[in-house]
Design a protein around this motif. Structure first.
Motif, PDB file in Angstrom:
ATOM      1  N   ALA A   1       0.830  -1.209   0.000  1.00 34.02           N
ATOM      2  CA  ALA A   1       0.000   0.000   0.000  1.00 34.02           C
ATOM      3  C   ALA A   1       0.864   1.258   0.000  1.00 34.02           C
ATOM      4  O   ALA A   1       0.584   2.221  -0.724  1.00 34.02           O
ATOM      5  CB  ALA A   1      -0.940  -0.014   1.207  1.00 34.02           C
ATOM      6  N   ALA A   2       1.929   1.250   0.807  1.00 32.19           N
ATOM      7  CA  ALA A   2       2.798   2.419   0.885  1.00 32.19           C
ATOM      8  C   ALA A   2       3.555   2.630  -0.420  1.00 32.19           C
ATOM      9  O   ALA A   2       3.695   3.756  -0.913  1.00 32.19           O
ATOM     10  CB  ALA A   2       3.767   2.270   2.049  1.00 32.19           C
ATOM     11  N   VAL A   3       4.050   1.550  -1.019  1.00 27.51           N
ATOM     12  CA  VAL A   3       4.791   1.668  -2.276  1.00 27.51           C
ATOM     13  C   VAL A   3       3.879   2.176  -3.396  1.00 27.51           C
ATOM     14  O   VAL A   3       4.300   2.975  -4.241  1.00 27.51           O
ATOM     15  CB  VAL A   3       5.422   0.316  -2.662  1.00 27.51           C
TER      16      VAL A   3
ATOM     17  N   ALA B   1       2.058   7.870  -8.176  1.00 28.16           N
ATOM     18  CA  ALA B   1       1.569   9.201  -8.549  1.00 28.16           C
ATOM     19  C   ALA B   1       2.654  10.268  -8.413  1.00 28.16           C
ATOM     20  O   ALA B   1       2.378  11.455  -8.604  1.00 28.16           O
ATOM     21  CB  ALA B   1       0.376   9.575  -7.675  1.00 28.16           C
ATOM     22  N   HIS B   2       3.878   9.858  -8.121  1.00 26.41           N
ATOM     23  CA  HIS B   2       4.954  10.828  -7.920  1.00 26.41           C
ATOM     24  C   HIS B   2       5.308  11.496  -9.244  1.00 26.41           C
ATOM     25  O   HIS B   2       5.293  10.859 -10.299  1.00 26.41           O
ATOM     26  CB  HIS B   2       6.190  10.130  -7.339  1.00 26.41           C
TER      27      HIS B   2
ATOM     28  N   ALA C   1      -5.135  -2.900  -8.426  1.00 24.39           N
ATOM     29  CA  ALA C   1      -5.891  -1.720  -8.859  1.00 24.39           C
ATOM     30  C   ALA C   1      -4.977  -0.531  -9.164  1.00 24.39           C
ATOM     31  O   ALA C   1      -5.085   0.076 -10.252  1.00 24.39           O
ATOM     32  CB  ALA C   1      -6.943  -1.355  -7.817  1.00 24.39           C
ATOM     33  N   PRO C   2      -4.048  -0.158  -8.266  1.00 28.34           N
ATOM     34  CA  PRO C   2      -3.175   0.976  -8.594  1.00 28.34           C
ATOM     35  C   PRO C   2      -2.274   0.707  -9.792  1.00 28.34           C
ATOM     36  O   PRO C   2      -1.985   1.623 -10.574  1.00 28.34           O
ATOM     37  CB  PRO C   2      -2.369   1.203  -7.314  1.00 28.34           C
ATOM     38  N   LEU C   3      -1.841  -0.524  -9.979  1.00 32.16           N
ATOM     39  CA  LEU C   3      -1.024  -0.842 -11.148  1.00 32.16           C
ATOM     40  C   LEU C   3      -1.838  -0.734 -12.435  1.00 32.16           C
ATOM     41  O   LEU C   3      -1.360  -0.185 -13.438  1.00 32.16           O
ATOM     42  CB  LEU C   3      -0.432  -2.244 -11.020  1.00 32.16           C
TER      43      LEU C   3
ATOM     44  N   LEU D   1       2.544  -6.244 -13.423  1.00 32.88           N
ATOM     45  CA  LEU D   1       1.259  -6.941 -13.409  1.00 32.88           C
ATOM     46  C   LEU D   1       1.430  -8.416 -13.749  1.00 32.88           C
ATOM     47  O   LEU D   1       0.782  -9.284 -13.154  1.00 32.88           O
ATOM     48  CB  LEU D   1       0.293  -6.268 -14.390  1.00 32.88           C
ATOM     49  N   GLN D   2       2.318  -8.709 -14.699  1.00 29.42           N
ATOM     50  CA  GLN D   2       2.563 -10.109 -15.040  1.00 29.42           C
ATOM     51  C   GLN D   2       3.192 -10.849 -13.858  1.00 29.42           C
ATOM     52  O   GLN D   2       2.766 -11.958 -13.502  1.00 29.42           O
ATOM     53  CB  GLN D   2       3.473 -10.195 -16.263  1.00 29.42           C
TER      54      GLN D   2
END
Length: 338
Positions: free
Chosen positions: A271-273, A278-279, A302-304, A323-324
């Protein structure tokens, strides 16, 4: 063999260059040194050593020091070490450079003696030469030099111990990471700990301390080393500290922390990574994506997926790879479940 016998054995084409070593013009003598070196004949070492030791012009002594690196024999190494005390800075630096290019293990015995000289420059140069030789017997002088008053000497000693990868060095290197007055030394010591065992308590504690160092470059180096070690000692505390480092004021520290967390493979860090996706710095987004691919957490999906539309093609590529990898890791977890 005497010097005269050496010269009698020299090739005929050396005669003119040897004669020019006595020319009144320093520029002529310097070219003569180069010409003699080009002949690559061991019989010509003695006049080159004499030029290094006795020529009145620093430019000639400097050239002699540089060319003598090609001959690794005890008298040459001794002459180069003696040149570390030359009155001219350029000659001293040329001798240091020549000593750093030595490759023969037999040269180490001379350098070990010079590592104990009272002159800081001589100690630094001797240790630098020992680093390149990977001489196991250099452990003792290098360890002793960790307490040297000169920070540059301590830096060279750290480098020697890092190359030797001797487990006895872990504790003293860890002590430097925690307490040395110079940031450059703390940083080098943190990097040198990369050979420590993953469960080494000294290394883990030192790197944990370094993650909170006042110098951002020390923090960066500590995170980098943790990624290499995949440390198991004080693992929970280290992961917590690395997660905290993801919000460091310096993006370079954040990047190395993300990389280390990925290699440590703890899903709690996902979660932190993922917040780094968005950096504004693309290199950091790319590293975060790759790290998430190594963290077996469904929360990363989801974030990926959202990052598949990143404006940087390199980031998008990293996201696809992540993702893979993540899909494969999650599938393995399902298969391994009872």
């Amino acid at each position: 063999m005497t010097d005269s016998a050496h010269l009698n054995a020299a090739p005929p084409e050396a005669a003119h260059a040897l004669a020019r070593l006595a020319d009144a013009d320093a520029a002529v003598r310097r070219i003569a040194v180069l010409d003699l070196a080009d002949l690559e004949d061991g019989a010509l070492v003695a006049p080159l050593v004499a030029a290094l030791r006795d020529d009145r012009a620093p430019e000639v002594r400097r050239e002699a020091a540089l060319v003598l690196a090609a001959w690794e024999q005890e008298d040459v190494v001794e002459a180069l070490c003696a040149a570390l005390l030359d009155a001219d800075t350029g000659v001293r630096e040329a001798a240091q450079q020549a000593l750093s290019e030595l490759k023969e293990p037999g040269s180490a015995s001379v350098l070990r003696r010079w590592a104990a000289r009272p002159e800081p420059f001589a100690r630094r140069a001797a240790l630098r030469g020992l680093r390149e030789l990977r001489d196991a017997a250099a452990f003792e002088p290098a360890q002793a030099a960790l307490a040297d008053a000169d920070a540059e000497v301590r830096l060279e000693a750290v480098a020697v111990l890092g190359w030797l990868k001797d487990g006895r060095a872990v504790a003293p290197l860890a002590a430097l990471v925690a307490a040395d007055a110079r940031g450059a030394v703390r940083r080098a010591a943190a990097g040198a700990l990369g050979f420590a065992a993953a469960d080494d308590a000294h290394a883990g504690a030192a790197l944990l301390h370094a993650l909170a160092d006042a110098d951002w470059q020390v923090r960066e180096e500590a995170a980098t080393t943790l990624g290499k070690l995949r440390a198991s000692a004080a693992r929970d505390a280290l992961i917590h500290a690395l997660i905290h480092a993801l919000s460091d004021d310096y993006w370079q520290v954040r990047l190395r922390a993300a990389r280390a967390l990925g290699r440590l493979g703890d899903a709690h860090a996902a979660a932190a990574v993922s917040t780094l996706l968005a950096h504004p710095i693309s290199n950091l987004r790319k590293e975060a994506a790759l790290a998430l691919g190594e963290l077996p957490s469904a929360a990363s999906l989801a974030p990926l997926r959202a990052a598949l539309d990143d404006r940087d093609p390199e980031v998008r590529k990293a996201v696809r790879i992540a993702l893979q990898q993540l899909g494969e890791r999650l599938a393995e977890r399902i298969e391994d479940a009872p």
